[in-house]
Write an enzyme that holds these catalytic residues in place. Structure first.
Site, PDB file in Angstrom:
ATOM      1  N   CYS A 167       0.835  -1.206   0.000  1.00  0.00           N
ATOM      2  CA  CYS A 167       0.000   0.000   0.000  1.00  0.00           C
ATOM      3  C   CYS A 167       0.859   1.240   0.000  1.00  0.00           C
ATOM      4  O   CYS A 167       0.419   2.306  -0.409  1.00  0.00           O
ATOM      5  CB  CYS A 167      -0.919  -0.016   1.206  1.00  0.00           C
ATOM      6  SG  CYS A 167      -0.006  -0.285   2.721  1.00  0.00           S
TER       7      CYS A 167
HETATM    8  P1  NAD Z   1      -9.576  -6.340  -0.364  1.00  0.00           P
HETATM    9  O1  NAD Z   1     -10.258  -5.089   0.072  1.00  0.00           O
HETATM   10  O2  NAD Z   1     -10.081  -7.033  -1.546  1.00  0.00           O
HETATM   11  O3  NAD Z   1      -9.614  -7.412   0.814  1.00  0.00           O
HETATM   12  C1  NAD Z   1      -9.154  -7.098   2.114  1.00  0.00           C
HETATM   13  C2  NAD Z   1      -9.887  -7.987   3.099  1.00  0.00           C
HETATM   14  O4  NAD Z   1     -11.262  -7.602   3.102  1.00  0.00           O
HETATM   15  C3  NAD Z   1      -9.850  -9.468   2.740  1.00  0.00           C
HETATM   16  O5  NAD Z   1      -9.744 -10.245   3.914  1.00  0.00           O
HETATM   17  C4  NAD Z   1     -11.208  -9.677   2.088  1.00  0.00           C
HETATM   18  O6  NAD Z   1     -11.665 -10.996   2.177  1.00  0.00           O
HETATM   19  C5  NAD Z   1     -12.069  -8.742   2.901  1.00  0.00           C
HETATM   20  N1  NAD Z   1     -13.301  -8.327   2.220  1.00  0.00           N
HETATM   21  C6  NAD Z   1     -13.529  -8.232   0.889  1.00  0.00           C
HETATM   22  N2  NAD Z   1     -14.800  -7.844   0.664  1.00  0.00           N
HETATM   23  C7  NAD Z   1     -15.388  -7.689   1.870  1.00  0.00           C
HETATM   24  C8  NAD Z   1     -16.689  -7.300   2.295  1.00  0.00           C
HETATM   25  N3  NAD Z   1     -17.649  -6.987   1.422  1.00  0.00           N
HETATM   26  N4  NAD Z   1     -16.937  -7.229   3.616  1.00  0.00           N
HETATM   27  C9  NAD Z   1     -15.972  -7.518   4.517  1.00  0.00           C
HETATM   28  N5  NAD Z   1     -14.735  -7.914   4.176  1.00  0.00           N
HETATM   29  C10 NAD Z   1     -14.430  -7.987   2.863  1.00  0.00           C
HETATM   30  O7  NAD Z   1      -8.020  -5.978  -0.498  1.00  0.00           O
HETATM   31  P2  NAD Z   1      -6.830  -6.961  -0.919  1.00  0.00           P
HETATM   32  O8  NAD Z   1      -6.936  -7.197  -2.377  1.00  0.00           O
HETATM   33  O9  NAD Z   1      -6.755  -8.136  -0.007  1.00  0.00           O
HETATM   34  O10 NAD Z   1      -5.564  -6.052  -0.593  1.00  0.00           O
HETATM   35  C11 NAD Z   1      -5.113  -5.068  -1.459  1.00  0.00           C
HETATM   36  C12 NAD Z   1      -5.574  -3.697  -1.017  1.00  0.00           C
HETATM   37  O11 NAD Z   1      -5.200  -3.480   0.339  1.00  0.00           O
HETATM   38  C13 NAD Z   1      -4.930  -2.563  -1.778  1.00  0.00           C
HETATM   39  O12 NAD Z   1      -5.887  -1.586  -2.105  1.00  0.00           O
HETATM   40  C14 NAD Z   1      -3.920  -1.990  -0.801  1.00  0.00           C
HETATM   41  O13 NAD Z   1      -3.584  -0.657  -1.023  1.00  0.00           O
HETATM   42  C15 NAD Z   1      -4.607  -2.202   0.483  1.00  0.00           C
HETATM   43  N6  NAD Z   1      -3.647  -2.224   1.594  1.00  0.00           N
HETATM   44  C16 NAD Z   1      -3.590  -1.154   2.426  1.00  0.00           C
HETATM   45  C17 NAD Z   1      -2.673  -1.120   3.461  1.00  0.00           C
HETATM   46  C18 NAD Z   1      -2.614   0.072   4.388  1.00  0.00           C
HETATM   47  O14 NAD Z   1      -2.070  -0.060   5.483  1.00  0.00           O
HETATM   48  N7  NAD Z   1      -3.141   1.225   4.021  1.00  0.00           N
HETATM   49  C19 NAD Z   1      -1.823  -2.204   3.692  1.00  0.00           C
HETATM   50  C20 NAD Z   1      -1.901  -3.286   2.814  1.00  0.00           C
HETATM   51  C21 NAD Z   1      -2.834  -3.285   1.782  1.00  0.00           C
END
Ligand code: NAD
Length: 492
Positions: free
Chosen positions: A297
């Protein structure tokens, strides 16, 4: 499981047992592991198996957590801390084996994975040591014979939802402050990386954490994550992931006025000024953009350069990009892309920028998403400021380089984003770097250092669409989200 390839069609039951994740509910490992996760660097190789949880599993986990939480909170904080420190030591003992599982399920390099396991271990030991730290204040009162103290109380049962890109470090840096504060936890790890969070759970259990204090439910976000967010017994939800999912969760939690912490996307920019050393600046940018396969991120994804350094910087950056050759994380300089969907997203971002007239100085976008997911580091230039490759998060090893007239134009470009997680500047000017630190709209500022990568003891979080910008993660600041404050008057 050893580091030799395991074809899932021929894997022995012993191999499969070693790569099987299960729910952890009330101290019991449960669930039929029916979901296959394949190694992104080796098509056809099974990396992990996990159960697909239901709302009933979430209900059972929250019930267990609610039952276990009062006794956990009543345990002296140093005793809670001792368990966290023991779990941290176990992660270190198991560092290589866990890192190898992490490489197979997520794709990053073994060195990155080992570093991540070490980070998770350090985080547990850091928060464990805070079991001995003071958490309140003593304040003077205007009344005679009266003492005022402040206390921090646990929220109760908290929910954690985590992404795949730091599959053991993020669960650790959310769980450790939650647990040391006396909360019980229900965590939903990312579907793509179930084994890493399982290793964390196993270490906590082996360190003596009482049953029910830490529960894991695997499965789909819209099933398990949604059920967790909606349950009224969840007093606070800490989420890291995409902005779209995070903002949806915020609405659910706000509707019942429960606490929510969101760490979301980024589009982190670096400003390279004429007075910088072009080779050093290129190393800083490449480490931020291509390290961790760009799947951070905090990754650098847009760079603004002033005219005098542009040519030398681009030449040096193109050279750096060549060193990040992608391969199987077990022995490559840059790891694999996590999934075919992410691979195609990287390809589409680069291809469409080129179709709109951008010049691709390094990289390619013609790989087969059915093969090993190896995406070469890409450098784009000659593209407009409002190109999607400059404004939208790609989450891959892709960086766009644009020219700006001067420092002020570069600062304005850095701030012209819906995101505000990290921002960097490469310069020898103390005056300009100080001005940048004050005026750049991001939660973390890096001067002559890569945008990605933070120490474990510093506050972490962003502004705008990158974060809720209320409670910070990591360091002592992380305790604020997981506790609520109380003011106590005591008269004698
Ligand atoms: P994602 O949002 O697809 O998933 C993150 C988590 O949310 C997963 O466990 C997923 O199963 C869950 N999730 C998905 N849909 C949901 C819903 N409707 N309700 C509840 N939970 C749900 O993200 P990803 O693809 O796993 O990770 C990549 C993203 O994470 C990128 O946008 C990245 O920038 C962000 N990220 C941010 C940080 C930070 O600290 N700001 C750190 C790492 C990653």
């Amino acid at each position: 499981m050893t580091s030799t390839a395991t074809d899932h069609t021929t894997a022995t039951s012993a191999d499969r047992a070693l790569i099987t994740a299960r729910h952890l509910i009330n101290g019991e490992w449960l669930g039929e592991a029916d979901t296959e996760r394949m190694n992104p660097a080796r098509p056809g190789e099974l990396a992990a198996l996990s159960p697909s949880g239901t709302a009933a599993d979430v209900d059972a986990a929250i019930t267990a957590a609610a039952a276990a939480q009062p006794a956990w909170a009543a345990l002296p904080a140093p005793s809670r801390g001792a368990i966290l420190m023991a779990a941290g030591n176990l992660l270190l003992d198991r560092q290589t084996a866990i890192a190898e599982d992490l490489v197979r399920e997520e794709g990053k390099t073994l060195a990155e994975a080992k570093g991540e396991v070490k980070r998770a271990s350090d985080v547990l030991r850091f928060f464990g040591s805070l079991g001995w730290a003071a958490t309140g204040e003593v304040l003077p009162s205007g009344l005679p014979d009266t003492t005022i103290t402040t206390r921090r109380e646990a929220l109760g049962v908290v929910g954690l939802i985590t992404p795949w890109n730091f599959p053991i470090a993020i669960p650790a840096w959310k769980s450790a402050p939650a647990l040391i504060s006396g909360n019980a936890v229900v965590i939903k790890p990312a579907e793509l990386t179930p084994l890493s969070a399982t290793h964390l759970a196993r270490a906590l259990q082996d360190a003596g954490l009482p049953a029910g204090v830490f529960n894991v439910v695997h499965g789909k976000g819209r099933v398990v994550g949604d059920a967790l967010a909606r349950d009224p017994r969840i007093a606070g939800l800490s989420f890291t992931g995409s902005t779209a999912v995070g903002l949806g969760l915020q609405e659910i939690l706000n509707a019942r006025r429960a606490r929510v912490q969101l760490e979301m996307g980024g589009k982190n920019g670096v400003l390279v000024l004429d007075d910088a050393d072009p080779r050093k600046a290129a190393k800083v940018v490449a480490a931020g953009a291509f390290g961790l396969t760009g799947q951070a991120c905090t990754a650098t994804s847009r760079v603004y350069v002033t005219p005098g350094i542009r040519a030398a910087f681009l030449e040096a950056l193109t050279g750096e990009a060549a060193a990040y050759t992608p391969g199987d994380g077990m022995d490559a300089a840059m790891g694999a892309v996590v999934s075919p969907q992410q691979f195609e997203q990287n390809q589409a971002a680069v291809r469409s920028a080129v179709e709109r007239g951008a010049v691709l100085l390094a990289g390619a976008y013609d790989g087969d998403p059915a093969g090993p997911l190896l995406f070469p580091a890409a450098v784009l230039t000659e593209l407009p400021f409002d190109d999607a490759a400059v404004t939208e998060e790609i989450f891959g090893p892709v960086v766009a380089v644009l020219e700006v007239a001067d420092y002020e134009a570069g600062l304005a470009a850095i701030n012209d984003s819906r995101y505000g997680l990290t921002a960097g500047i490469c310069t020898d000017s103390l005056a300009l770097s100080t001005d940048f630190a004050a005026r750049a709209q991001a939660g973390v500022i890096k001067v002559n250092r890569p945008t990605a990568g933070l120490d474990l003891n510093v506050p972490f979080g962003g502004v705008k669409d990158s974060s809720t910008n209320t409670f910070r993660e990591q360091g002592k600041s992380a305790l604020d989200f997981f506790t609520w404050g109380k003011t106590v008057y005591t008269g004698v």
